[in-house]
Design an enzyme around this catalytic site. Structure first.
Site, PDB file in Angstrom:
ATOM      1  N   CYS A 132      30.118  21.804  76.225  1.00 57.78           N
ATOM      2  CA  CYS A 132      29.152  21.024  75.426  1.00 57.78           C
ATOM      3  C   CYS A 132      28.873  21.655  74.054  1.00 57.78           C
ATOM      4  O   CYS A 132      28.233  21.028  73.211  1.00 57.78           O
ATOM      5  CB  CYS A 132      27.852  20.826  76.197  1.00 57.78           C
ATOM      6  SG  CYS A 132      28.108  20.102  77.827  1.00 57.78           S
TER       7      CYS A 132
ATOM      8  N   HIS B 171      22.426  19.550  71.379  1.00 56.59           N
ATOM      9  CA  HIS B 171      23.253  18.904  72.400  1.00 56.59           C
ATOM     10  C   HIS B 171      22.352  18.058  73.303  1.00 56.59           C
ATOM     11  O   HIS B 171      21.291  18.497  73.735  1.00 56.59           O
ATOM     12  CB  HIS B 171      23.986  19.963  73.218  1.00 56.59           C
ATOM     13  CG  HIS B 171      24.586  19.412  74.465  1.00 56.59           C
ATOM     14  ND1 HIS B 171      25.416  18.318  74.451  1.00 56.59           N
ATOM     15  CD2 HIS B 171      24.445  19.779  75.771  1.00 56.59           C
ATOM     16  CE1 HIS B 171      25.773  18.042  75.690  1.00 56.59           C
ATOM     17  NE2 HIS B 171      25.196  18.905  76.509  1.00 56.59           N
TER      18      HIS B 171
ATOM     19  N   ASN C 230      24.688  12.508  78.939  1.00 57.55           N
ATOM     20  CA  ASN C 230      25.244  13.739  78.367  1.00 57.55           C
ATOM     21  C   ASN C 230      26.747  13.527  78.162  1.00 57.55           C
ATOM     22  O   ASN C 230      27.494  13.427  79.134  1.00 57.55           O
ATOM     23  CB  ASN C 230      24.967  14.883  79.346  1.00 57.55           C
ATOM     24  CG  ASN C 230      25.509  16.218  78.878  1.00 57.55           C
ATOM     25  OD1 ASN C 230      26.320  16.287  77.950  1.00 57.55           O
ATOM     26  ND2 ASN C 230      25.078  17.277  79.526  1.00 57.55           N
TER      27      ASN C 230
HETATM   28  N1  ACO Z   1      18.271  10.678  92.431  1.00 57.21           N
HETATM   29  C1  ACO Z   1      17.324  10.904  93.344  1.00 57.21           C
HETATM   30  N2  ACO Z   1      17.080  12.103  93.856  1.00 57.21           N
HETATM   31  C2  ACO Z   1      17.845  13.122  93.443  1.00 57.21           C
HETATM   32  C3  ACO Z   1      18.855  12.961  92.496  1.00 57.21           C
HETATM   33  C4  ACO Z   1      19.068  11.672  91.988  1.00 57.21           C
HETATM   34  N3  ACO Z   1      20.014  11.409  91.066  1.00 57.21           N
HETATM   35  N4  ACO Z   1      19.440  14.158  92.282  1.00 57.21           N
HETATM   36  C5  ACO Z   1      18.812  15.050  93.053  1.00 57.21           C
HETATM   37  N5  ACO Z   1      17.837  14.430  93.775  1.00 57.21           N
HETATM   38  C6  ACO Z   1      16.911  15.016  94.729  1.00 57.21           C
HETATM   39  C7  ACO Z   1      17.486  16.267  95.365  1.00 57.21           C
HETATM   40  O1  ACO Z   1      18.305  15.921  96.467  1.00 57.21           O
HETATM   41  C8  ACO Z   1      16.237  16.978  95.792  1.00 57.21           C
HETATM   42  O2  ACO Z   1      15.750  16.386  96.965  1.00 57.21           O
HETATM   43  P1  ACO Z   1      15.102  17.287  98.140  1.00 57.21           P
HETATM   44  O3  ACO Z   1      13.908  17.918  97.505  1.00 57.21           O
HETATM   45  O4  ACO Z   1      14.818  16.299  99.176  1.00 57.21           O
HETATM   46  O5  ACO Z   1      16.172  18.278  98.478  1.00 57.21           O
HETATM   47  C9  ACO Z   1      15.253  16.652  94.681  1.00 57.21           C
HETATM   48  O6  ACO Z   1      15.767  15.468  94.031  1.00 57.21           O
HETATM   49  C10 ACO Z   1      15.093  17.764  93.674  1.00 57.21           C
HETATM   50  O7  ACO Z   1      16.406  18.195  93.274  1.00 57.21           O
HETATM   51  P2  ACO Z   1      16.606  19.316  92.213  1.00 57.21           P
HETATM   52  O8  ACO Z   1      18.070  19.500  91.957  1.00 57.21           O
HETATM   53  O9  ACO Z   1      15.791  20.516  92.609  1.00 57.21           O
HETATM   54  O10 ACO Z   1      15.936  18.607  90.976  1.00 57.21           O
HETATM   55  P3  ACO Z   1      15.421  19.227  89.636  1.00 57.21           P
HETATM   56  O11 ACO Z   1      13.988  18.944  89.508  1.00 57.21           O
HETATM   57  O12 ACO Z   1      15.917  20.608  89.419  1.00 57.21           O
HETATM   58  O13 ACO Z   1      16.170  18.303  88.585  1.00 57.21           O
HETATM   59  C11 ACO Z   1      18.003  18.264  87.058  1.00 57.21           C
HETATM   60  C12 ACO Z   1      17.578  18.298  88.520  1.00 57.21           C
HETATM   61  C13 ACO Z   1      17.552  16.964  86.427  1.00 57.21           C
HETATM   62  C14 ACO Z   1      19.521  18.342  87.013  1.00 57.21           C
HETATM   63  C15 ACO Z   1      17.369  19.464  86.349  1.00 57.21           C
HETATM   64  O14 ACO Z   1      17.612  20.662  87.030  1.00 57.21           O
HETATM   65  C16 ACO Z   1      17.825  19.582  84.957  1.00 57.21           C
HETATM   66  O15 ACO Z   1      17.449  18.821  84.110  1.00 57.21           O
HETATM   67  N6  ACO Z   1      18.657  20.593  84.663  1.00 57.21           N
HETATM   68  C17 ACO Z   1      19.282  20.705  83.382  1.00 57.21           C
HETATM   69  C18 ACO Z   1      20.684  20.535  83.632  1.00 57.21           C
HETATM   70  C19 ACO Z   1      21.358  19.623  82.658  1.00 57.21           C
HETATM   71  O16 ACO Z   1      20.808  18.874  81.886  1.00 57.21           O
HETATM   72  N7  ACO Z   1      22.637  19.724  82.749  1.00 57.21           N
HETATM   73  C20 ACO Z   1      23.485  18.972  81.911  1.00 57.21           C
HETATM   74  C21 ACO Z   1      24.753  19.668  81.813  1.00 57.21           C
HETATM   75  S1  ACO Z   1      24.520  21.213  81.151  1.00 57.21           S
HETATM   76  C22 ACO Z   1      24.642  21.097  79.552  1.00 57.21           C
HETATM   77  O17 ACO Z   1      24.994  20.101  79.038  1.00 57.21           O
HETATM   78  C23 ACO Z   1      24.274  22.290  78.808  1.00 57.21           C
END
Ligand code: ACO
Length: 319
Positions: free
Chosen positions: A113, A246, A276
């Site tokens: 990215c 990004h 993204n």
């Molecule tokens: N829809 C519904 N529920 C979901 C989804 C979805 N798409 N995805 C995960 N869940 C559920 C999980 O199963 C989990 O359920 P559980 O508690 O019953 O086990 C719950 O939601 C929480 O999951 P987490 O993975 O802990 O969710 P989190 O609050 O960490 O959010 C996210 C995840 C959005 C990916 C967050 O960590 C984030 O924004 N991270 C940044 C990563 C990013 O943007 N990456 C992009 C690529 S990296 C880059 O470009 C630099």
């Protein structure tokens, strides 16, 4: 000799695909979950057979038209991509052939990215050295190809697209400062840990991510590298007219703006409609904000990348 952006173009394949569309395709998710965690509402997905070089071609033609140049005027082609058409030849060479350019230097950059910011910085160095005069720098991705559509934690986050700029030698500074970094110790928090060996896929060919670790890392380095770039150019962060980080997640953009003490209305946001798009996200956002008149001639714009590797970087420029 300096370098300046003289043309910008971008391309998104197909129609927008909403969060609701993904749920209807059988992904166990909801618009409410995706919007509240990421700010993403839509993304674009390439058709089967529509590759990174095809998206790059459309974006490049638009950037060349804006610059008033022909493909044959270009002497350097850099494509930033982690989803190349082939293992080789490079997507840059395929793009060169589709554009009808012959003889330019052409290669891909792999910094996930951060790829566009890496590519733009490399092009700037080529131009400032005097070896090249007119570069085409492209970010082009079909991340939909490397998503595990049964992993709802990652597949809802990404989209496909391409953005391109023409960078030309200029007596007036366009690019004011650049900074690039990497720390391979963090390779495990975002990766596609697979490869091809003897005609077989070995390892895991899908994108895997530790979302929370990525979130914390991205927010820290995006603020740090923007400040470093401002310092190198001798300006205060408050003098930036527009910040284009990004586009990974609205919450990352908000947290970065807060750390830099910039109002959120100085941040260009497209992740809500593009998802993204990895290396394509920054030039896509730049193109949109120039076309809709928010970014105007003479303004200072900070471009920022962060991605797998981990890699990160920034380019401060005057439009
Ligand atoms: N829809 C519904 N529920 C979901 C989804 C979805 N798409 N995805 C995960 N869940 C559920 C999980 O199963 C989990 O359920 P559980 O508690 O019953 O086990 C719950 O939601 C929480 O999951 P987490 O993975 O802990 O969710 P989190 O609050 O960490 O959010 C996210 C995840 C959005 C990916 C967050 O960590 C984030 O924004 N991270 C940044 C990563 C990013 O943007 N990456 C992009 C690529 S990296 C880059 O470009 C630099």
């Amino acid at each position: 000799m300096y370098s300046r952006i003289t043309g910008i173009g971008s391309f998104l394949p197909g129609e927008p695909v909403s969060n609701g569309d993904l749920a209807r395709r059988g992904i166990e998710t909801s618009d409410e979950w995706i919007v509240s965690r990421t700010g993403i509402r839509f993304r674009h997905l390439a058709e089967n057979g529509e590759n990174a070089s095809d998206l790059a071609l459309q974006a490049s033609r638009r950037a060349l038209a804006k610059a008033g140049l022909e493909a044959s005027d270009i002497d350097l082609i850099i494509v930033a991509t982690s989803t190349p058409d082939f293992i080789f030849p490079s997507t840059a060479c395929l793009l060169q052939s589709k554009l009808g350019n012959q003889g330019a230097t052409a290669f891909d950059v792999q910094a996930v990215c951060s790829g566009f910011v890496y590519g733009l910085t490399i092009a700037e160095k080529f131009i400032r050295s005097g070896s090249h005069r007119r570069a085409l720098v492209v970010g082009a991705e079909v991340f939909s190809r490397i998503l595990d559509w049964s992993d709802r934690g990652t597949c809802v986050l990404f989209g496909d697209g391409a953005g391109a700029v023409v960078l030309e030698a200029s007596e007036k500074p366009g690019i004011l400062a650049t900074a690039l970094h990497a720390d391979g110790a963090h390779h495990g928090i975002l990766s596609v840990p697979g490869s091809i060996c003897g005609g077989q896929v070995t390892g895991d060919p899908f994108l895997r991510m530790d979302g929370q670790a990525v979130f914390k890392f991205a927010v820290r380095v995006l603020a740090e590298v923007a400040n470093e770039c401002c310092q190198a150019a001798g300006i205060a962060p408050s003098e930036i007219d527009w910040l284009i980080p990004h586009q990974a997640n609205v919450r990352i953009l908000e947290a970065t703006a807060k750390r830099m003490k910039l109002p959120i209305d100085k941040v260009i946001v497209t992740v809500d409609r593009h998802g993204n798009t990895s290396a394509a996200s920054v030039p896509l956002a730049l193109d949109e904000a120039v076309r809709d008149g928010r970014i105007r001639a003479g303004q200072k714009v900070m471009l920022e990348g962060v991605g797998g590797g981990f890699t990160w970087g920034a380019v401060l420029l005057e439009i």
